[in-house]
Design an enzyme around this catalytic site. Structure first.
Site, PDB file in Angstrom:
ATOM      1  N   ASP A  36      27.431  62.068  23.807  1.00 44.47           N
ATOM      2  CA  ASP A  36      27.785  60.658  23.690  1.00 44.47           C
ATOM      3  C   ASP A  36      29.277  60.414  23.881  1.00 44.47           C
ATOM      4  O   ASP A  36      29.686  59.337  24.328  1.00 44.47           O
ATOM      5  CB  ASP A  36      27.358  60.116  22.325  1.00 44.47           C
ATOM      6  CG  ASP A  36      25.843  60.045  22.167  1.00 44.47           C
ATOM      7  OD1 ASP A  36      25.145  60.035  23.199  1.00 44.47           O
ATOM      8  OD2 ASP A  36      25.367  60.013  21.014  1.00 44.47           O
ATOM      9  N   ILE A  37      30.110  61.404  23.526  1.00 48.41           N
ATOM     10  CA  ILE A  37      31.555  61.221  23.594  1.00 48.41           C
ATOM     11  C   ILE A  37      32.088  61.339  25.020  1.00 48.41           C
ATOM     12  O   ILE A  37      33.168  60.822  25.330  1.00 48.41           O
ATOM     13  CB  ILE A  37      32.264  62.256  22.686  1.00 48.41           C
ATOM     14  CG1 ILE A  37      33.759  61.943  22.555  1.00 48.41           C
ATOM     15  CG2 ILE A  37      32.075  63.672  23.206  1.00 48.41           C
ATOM     16  CD1 ILE A  37      34.078  60.618  21.918  1.00 48.41           C
ATOM     17  N   ARG A  60      20.763  70.761  28.273  1.00 46.23           N
ATOM     18  CA  ARG A  60      19.594  71.602  27.985  1.00 46.23           C
ATOM     19  C   ARG A  60      18.327  70.973  28.547  1.00 46.23           C
ATOM     20  O   ARG A  60      17.423  71.671  28.986  1.00 46.23           O
ATOM     21  CB  ARG A  60      19.460  71.798  26.472  1.00 46.23           C
ATOM     22  CG  ARG A  60      20.516  72.711  25.854  1.00 46.23           C
ATOM     23  CD  ARG A  60      20.354  72.761  24.351  1.00 46.23           C
ATOM     24  NE  ARG A  60      20.523  71.430  23.759  1.00 46.23           N
ATOM     25  CZ  ARG A  60      20.196  71.127  22.499  1.00 46.23           C
ATOM     26  NH1 ARG A  60      19.661  72.049  21.717  1.00 46.23           N
ATOM     27  NH2 ARG A  60      20.391  69.909  22.024  1.00 46.23           N
ATOM     28  N   LEU A  97      30.087  70.069  23.636  1.00 49.62           N
ATOM     29  CA  LEU A  97      28.892  70.621  22.997  1.00 49.62           C
ATOM     30  C   LEU A  97      29.035  70.605  21.476  1.00 49.62           C
ATOM     31  O   LEU A  97      30.127  70.381  20.947  1.00 49.62           O
ATOM     32  CB  LEU A  97      28.679  72.062  23.479  1.00 49.62           C
ATOM     33  CG  LEU A  97      28.361  72.245  24.964  1.00 49.62           C
ATOM     34  CD1 LEU A  97      28.493  73.719  25.352  1.00 49.62           C
ATOM     35  CD2 LEU A  97      26.967  71.732  25.270  1.00 49.62           C
ATOM     36  N   HIS A 102      31.262  75.829  20.908  1.00 50.94           N
ATOM     37  CA  HIS A 102      32.564  75.698  21.577  1.00 50.94           C
ATOM     38  C   HIS A 102      33.164  77.043  21.956  1.00 50.94           C
ATOM     39  O   HIS A 102      33.640  77.239  23.078  1.00 50.94           O
ATOM     40  CB  HIS A 102      33.549  74.952  20.676  1.00 50.94           C
ATOM     41  CG  HIS A 102      33.283  73.477  20.592  1.00 50.94           C
ATOM     42  ND1 HIS A 102      34.119  72.601  19.937  1.00 50.94           N
ATOM     43  CD2 HIS A 102      32.266  72.720  21.087  1.00 50.94           C
ATOM     44  CE1 HIS A 102      33.640  71.373  20.031  1.00 50.94           C
ATOM     45  NE2 HIS A 102      32.504  71.430  20.709  1.00 50.94           N
ATOM     46  N   LYS A 120      37.243  68.556  19.892  1.00 53.99           N
ATOM     47  CA  LYS A 120      37.567  68.976  18.540  1.00 53.99           C
ATOM     48  C   LYS A 120      36.331  68.846  17.647  1.00 53.99           C
ATOM     49  O   LYS A 120      35.467  68.007  17.968  1.00 53.99           O
ATOM     50  CB  LYS A 120      38.738  68.139  18.009  1.00 53.99           C
ATOM     51  CG  LYS A 120      38.311  66.757  17.575  1.00 53.99           C
ATOM     52  CD  LYS A 120      39.238  65.705  18.012  1.00 53.99           C
ATOM     53  CE  LYS A 120      38.576  64.564  18.685  1.00 53.99           C
ATOM     54  NZ  LYS A 120      37.256  64.597  19.134  1.00 53.99           N
ATOM     55  N   ARG A 196      25.943  66.792  13.046  1.00 50.03           N
ATOM     56  CA  ARG A 196      27.009  66.903  12.039  1.00 50.03           C
ATOM     57  C   ARG A 196      26.480  67.370  10.693  1.00 50.03           C
ATOM     58  O   ARG A 196      27.273  67.710   9.816  1.00 50.03           O
ATOM     59  CB  ARG A 196      27.731  65.559  11.901  1.00 50.03           C
ATOM     60  CG  ARG A 196      28.605  65.232  13.104  1.00 50.03           C
ATOM     61  CD  ARG A 196      28.952  63.766  13.180  1.00 50.03           C
ATOM     62  NE  ARG A 196      29.797  63.480  14.337  1.00 50.03           N
ATOM     63  CZ  ARG A 196      29.337  63.348  15.583  1.00 50.03           C
ATOM     64  NH1 ARG A 196      28.029  63.466  15.809  1.00 50.03           N
ATOM     65  NH2 ARG A 196      30.155  63.099  16.587  1.00 50.03           N
ATOM     66  N   ASP A 208      34.192  67.566  11.443  1.00 48.05           N
ATOM     67  CA  ASP A 208      34.241  66.435  12.371  1.00 48.05           C
ATOM     68  C   ASP A 208      35.466  65.556  12.137  1.00 48.05           C
ATOM     69  O   ASP A 208      36.242  65.300  13.060  1.00 48.05           O
ATOM     70  CB  ASP A 208      32.965  65.613  12.211  1.00 48.05           C
ATOM     71  CG  ASP A 208      32.786  64.609  13.335  1.00 48.05           C
ATOM     72  OD1 ASP A 208      32.729  65.041  14.491  1.00 48.05           O
ATOM     73  OD2 ASP A 208      32.701  63.405  13.054  1.00 48.05           O
TER      74      ASP A 208
END
Length: 425
Positions: A36-37, A60, A97, A102, A120, A196, A208
């Site tokens: 989404d980011i 995926r 991801l 990461h 991040k 999260r 986060d």
């Protein structure tokens, strides 16, 4: 009315930036994951940058990747993440991801000779951060798009906006007595099934939101904390108890100052503005700065506080309030001695472009009021890849220190650190 129109228009342009023609040989980005980011972090900034093309994406679920590519104007869909790394036309990899992936995919991308923009928090814990950022990447294969070694950047995007530099120009790290950073997410934003709240994927509010609040504290104090004095957390009811939903942590820094940070993934409605608040120790300052005349044997003492509202996404709106309390006293007078004169000065600052900040040596840097933090970030990422000067940057040691502070907080809260991924041969 004009300021309200400017706010609305600036925010509209941030989401609908003008498209500029590409250069003859732009950097081609591959995106790992239909996150989404990614549109805000890379697709939108690429529209107004002539030296970037978002070329390919993989997910995926291939069907999701195809839908995602069509929606965001990405011309190619790869079958797997590895296919993107193996594509010789791809220069740079953007990794949004889940946190727990990461480290592995950043390693693989670097070994494939790609520059890496890494969301991040950079990795799962300080051990992974030290391995990733402090290892000799110069020995890895280099990309033809680079003038030197490969570029690896944690996407601490707020650090690239002019407003952050303007804020820091009023901070004296060695004289900071206390600081507090806070970041909130509306309670409806992330559901209970969000990544999260999944421990094995590097979930947790400290992971986060702490990536912002911890890194901001370390910049304000100019160093990593010596210890986390205390940390309280609470999980989301029904979710993995190892994943914190909210946190409040207190650190002690080398200069004796105290830093606090708090964050909540399901914040109540009255908590919505990300904030940094800084209190300085009283320091002797130049009388000319205070615009006052003093007698022989006198000195000017200044006590400064600074509040930066919306430090995370300042393009939407922000305010930097600087409050100075001055006093004139005899040189060497004790703290209990009454001053001859005291007064206060307050000012509110904004900096949507470098020109607006008026910071010496930076005013000619490119930028527009509607540029998001991500757009300012990608400007410097491209500069680094191209071997040009990068006045703003997040060093590898900064990313390591952020993870060390997050680890300190989890240890103080008696929660386990996120699992460490093994190096690949």
């Amino acid at each position: 009315m004009a300021s309200l129109f400017g706010l609305v228009y600036r925010n509209w342009l941030m989401g609908h930036p003008p498209t500029v023609p590409n250069s003859s040989q732009p950097l081609c980005f591959g995106v790992l994951g239909a996150a989404d980011i990614a549109p805000a972090a890379i697709s939108l900034p690429a529209k107004s940058h002539p030296d970037i093309i978002v070329e390919t994406v993989a997910a995926r679920d291939p069907a999701k990747a195809t839908t995602y590519a069509k929606k965001h104007g990405i011309p190619k869909v790869a079958h797997t993440y590895q296919d993107i790394l193996d594509d010789p036309s791809v220069d740079c990899i953007y990794i949004p991801l889940p946190n727990g992936l990461h480290y592995t995919w950043a390693q693989r991308a670097l070994k494939a000779g790609k520059h890496v923009l890494l969301e991040k928090p950079s990795v799962n814990n300080a051990t992974e951060a030290e391995r990733l950022f402090l290892s000799p990447h110069a020995t890895l294969p280099s990309s033809p798009s680079a003038s030197s070694s490969l570029v690896l950047l944690e996407a601490a995007h707020y650090r690239f906006h002019p407003a952050w530099s303007l804020f820091m120009s009023y901070v004296t790290p060695s004289a900071v007595l206390s600081a507090k950073t806070s970041l909130w997410v509306p309670r409806w934003f992330f559901g209970a099934d969000d990544i999260r709240y999944k421990f094995d994927l590097g979930g947790g509010a400290l992971m986060d939101l702490g990536a912002y609040t911890a890194s901001a504290l370390s910049r304000v104090f100019g160093s990593i904390a010596e210890e986390c004095v205390s940390c309280e957390t609470s999980p989301l009811p029904g979710a993995d108890p190892r994943c914190d939903r909210w946190y409040t942590a207190c650190y002690r820094f080398p200069n004796g100052g105290i830093g606090e940070m708090e964050g909540d993934l399901k914040a109540p409605l009255h908590k919505f503005i990300p904030r940094v608040y800084v209190v300085h120790k009283p320091i002797v300052t130049d009388a000319a700065e205070a615009r006052v005349e003093i007698k022989d044997g006198e000195e000017v003492l200044r006590t400064r506080t600074i509040q930066f509202d919306n430090f995370v996404m300042p393009t939407s709106f922000h305010a930097i309030t600087v409050s100075d309390q001055f006093s004139i006293r005899e040189v060497g007078a004790s703290d209990g001695s009454p001053p001859r004169k005291t007064w206060k000065e307050n000012k509110t600052l904004k900096g949507y472009t470098w020109r607006e900040t008026g910071l010496p040596g930076l005013e000619r840097q490119p930028g527009e009021p509607y540029w998001s933090t991500y757009r300012y970030q990608i400007e410097q990422f491209v500069n680094k890849v191209r071997g040009r000067e990068t006045p703003q940057w997040v060093e590898g040691k900064d990313s390591v220190n952020t993870m060390r502070m997050i680890d300190m907080a989890y240890t103080a809260a008696k929660l386990p650190l996120r699992p460490t991924n093994e190096d690949e041969s």
